[in-house]
Design an enzyme around this catalytic site. Structure first.
Site, mmCIF file in Angstrom:
data_model
loop_
_atom_site.group_PDB
_atom_site.id
_atom_site.type_symbol
_atom_site.label_atom_id
_atom_site.label_comp_id
_atom_site.label_asym_id
_atom_site.label_seq_id
_atom_site.Cartn_x
_atom_site.Cartn_y
_atom_site.Cartn_z
ATOM 1 N N ASN A 137 0.994 -1.140 -0.215
ATOM 2 C CA ASN A 137 -0.039 0.042 0.325
ATOM 3 C C ASN A 137 0.829 0.984 -0.019
ATOM 4 O O ASN A 137 2.090 1.089 -0.044
ATOM 5 C CB ASN A 137 -0.813 0.091 1.206
ATOM 6 C CG ASN A 137 -0.299 -0.034 2.535
ATOM 7 O OD1 ASN A 137 0.579 1.037 2.756
ATOM 8 N ND2 ASN A 137 -0.332 -1.006 3.191
ATOM 9 N N ARG A 138 0.145 2.323 0.150
ATOM 10 C CA ARG A 138 1.133 3.459 -0.311
ATOM 11 C C ARG A 138 1.685 4.238 0.962
ATOM 12 O O ARG A 138 1.847 5.447 0.933
ATOM 13 C CB ARG A 138 0.564 4.600 -1.348
ATOM 14 C CG ARG A 138 0.047 3.938 -2.675
ATOM 15 C CD ARG A 138 -0.767 4.930 -3.687
ATOM 16 N NE ARG A 138 -0.353 6.315 -3.457
ATOM 17 C CZ ARG A 138 -1.067 7.307 -3.692
ATOM 18 N NH1 ARG A 138 -2.435 7.296 -3.627
ATOM 19 N NH2 ARG A 138 -0.608 8.390 -3.652
#
Ligand code: CTP
Length: 432
Positions: A231-232
């Site tokens: 994920n970011r």
């Protein structure tokens, strides 16, 4: 930095001792000179092996000497010591820290420090083993007790191929700490207790003695040796909380999921993890001895049911690839359920919902589901919330009430989160 930012022109002695980081002190001296101050560099003999006197003279615009017995008529060490309104030592070697702690004087720098009442800021730089050595730590404790301000060391790449705690703090950070000390000067040496009280009044060091575990970053779930589901999350908000808590006196363990932590102060204990199961183990172990846990990490809800031992090949998977996922443990819910008396558990909820009322509703449902004490809710999207330096958050309590709202730099938001959730804790509830 302008002279206005730093206040009136002051006389600053910059001591440089023998370490490779001496070259970075050139930039520190330059910043202090550009801030309008009268800077006198006092290198040790060993420091001159790394950066020569002409460089220091050119940058500081003042003559440089290391010799105690040069210009004896001016009693140089006493003159410099009395003149100095601030002494900064960068880099400070283990040997120099030892000499300062024991009042030993065998060169112009140590004589100057001993002959001065000015506040002292030191930026240690040494190998990890030397920094962690009990002798060095005892010297650091003695000096802190006497009111010496430490900046760094940071964790990161050292002179050789090794990495760890011991790298000198960046020159800008040292300059910032030095100029802040200059503003506070005139109060004389303060005891640790006095500093804690004073910092408490100013809202700092109020977490002294608190043992805090923070998770930050984002977990990665591998499909095969080269690919993962991730994920970011940049980890910036979690790292800011760890740094702010450490600066306020807490002893901090950071469970870092796939993020670089080199810039953090070496006083933070960092445990690197990658997958959700690794994070679960690390945070559960650390939480056993913690007064508070902050789950700022973005945790993958699912992981591939099977991890391929070799790379998944397109010639085998064809036009479509279907991967089965299994659910990961909900670590925050587990920690909340296993919470000890007196322990505070804080969760995060990054939601893509932009309508404030609906966002709060999601937050209220989430805190009820997770069972934590506080939930920090923020809105994220394609272009905001991740990898930025600013954040916009709301903190909910168990009852779903808003206890605080903040926006600004992630570091200032971190302080506000700590204010809202932990600073009111009584010392007696710590280490329960
Ligand atoms: N969290 C956790 N374990 C998980 C998933 C999330 O501990 N398996 C924690 C996060 O660290 C965060 C909080 O739970 O503190 C909320 O994470 P979030 O992803 O917003 O919640 P989810 O439970 O995953 O709910 P959803 O993604 O459906 O909103």
């Amino acid at each position: 930095m302008t002279p206005d930012a730093a206040g009136p022109r002051a006389t600053i002695v910059v001591g440089v001792t023998g370490g490779i980081a001496a070259y970075k002190a050139v930039s520190l001296v330059r910043t202090l000179v550009l801030a309008g101050h009268d800077v006198h560099v006092v290198p040790t003999e060993a420091a001159l092996r790394f950066v020569g006197a002409p460089t220091w003279e050119a940058i500081s615009r003042n003559p440089v000497t290391t010799q105690l017995y040069e210009g004896v008529d001016q009693v140089r060490h006493v003159a410099l010591g009395q003149l100095a309104e601030l002494i900064v030592i960068a880099p400070a070697t283990a040997n120099t820290l030892a000499k300062l702690a024991h009042g030993l004087v065998d060169d112009l720098l140590t004589n100057t420090v001993l002959a001065s009442n000015a506040p002292v800021v030191v930026a240690p730089a040494m190998h990890t083993e030397m920094w962690r050595n009990a002798a060095t730590q005892a010297n650091v404790a003695t000096l802190r007790e006497r009111g010496v301000t430490f900046v760094g060391p940071a964790s990161g790449r050292l002179t050789g191929n090794d990495t760890g705690a011991g790298r000198m703090a960046e020159p800008d950070e040292i300059a910032e700490t030095a100029l802040a000390a200059l503003k506070r000067r005139g109060r004389g040496p303060r005891s640790r207790r006095a500093r804690i009280d004073e910092a408490s009044d100013a809202g700092r060091l109020d977490l002294d003695g608190l043992r805090l575990v923070v998770t930050a970053g984002g977990t990665r779930e591998p499909f095969d040796p080269v690919r993962f589901l991730g994920n970011r999350s940049s980890g910036k908000q979690g790292m800011a909380i760890a740094a702010a808590a450490a600066a306020r006196g807490a002893s901090v363990t950071l469970i870092a999921a796939n993020i670089g932590t080199d810039a953090l102060p070496a006083t933070i204990d960092v445990v690197d993890v990658s997958t959700t199961l690794e994070l679960e183990k690390a945070v559960t172990d650390a939480a056993a001895g913690a007064d508070a846990v902050v789950m700022a990490a973005a945790v993958a809800d699912y992981r591939p049911a099977q991890v391929q031992q070799g790379k998944i090949k397109k010639e085998h998977t064809g036009e479509r690839l279907t991967v089965e996922f299994v659910v990961n443990p909900d670590i925050l819910a587990e920690l909340s359920a296993a919470k000890r008396e007196g322990q505070t558990v804080i969760g995060f909820a990054a939601e893509t919902e932009s309508d404030p009322a609906t966002l709060l509703e999601l937050g209220r449902k989430k805190i009820a589901r997770k069972g934590c004490d506080f939930l920090v809710v923020n809105n994220v999207g394609w272009n905001h919330g991740f990898a930025t330096d600013d954040n916009d958050i709301v903190v909910l309590n168990r009852a779903g009430d808003i206890v605080m709202e903040a926006s600004g730099s992630k570091l200032s938001v971190a302080d506000r989160i700590l204010d809202a959730t932990l600073s009111g804790r009584e010392e007696s509830t710590r280490h329960a």
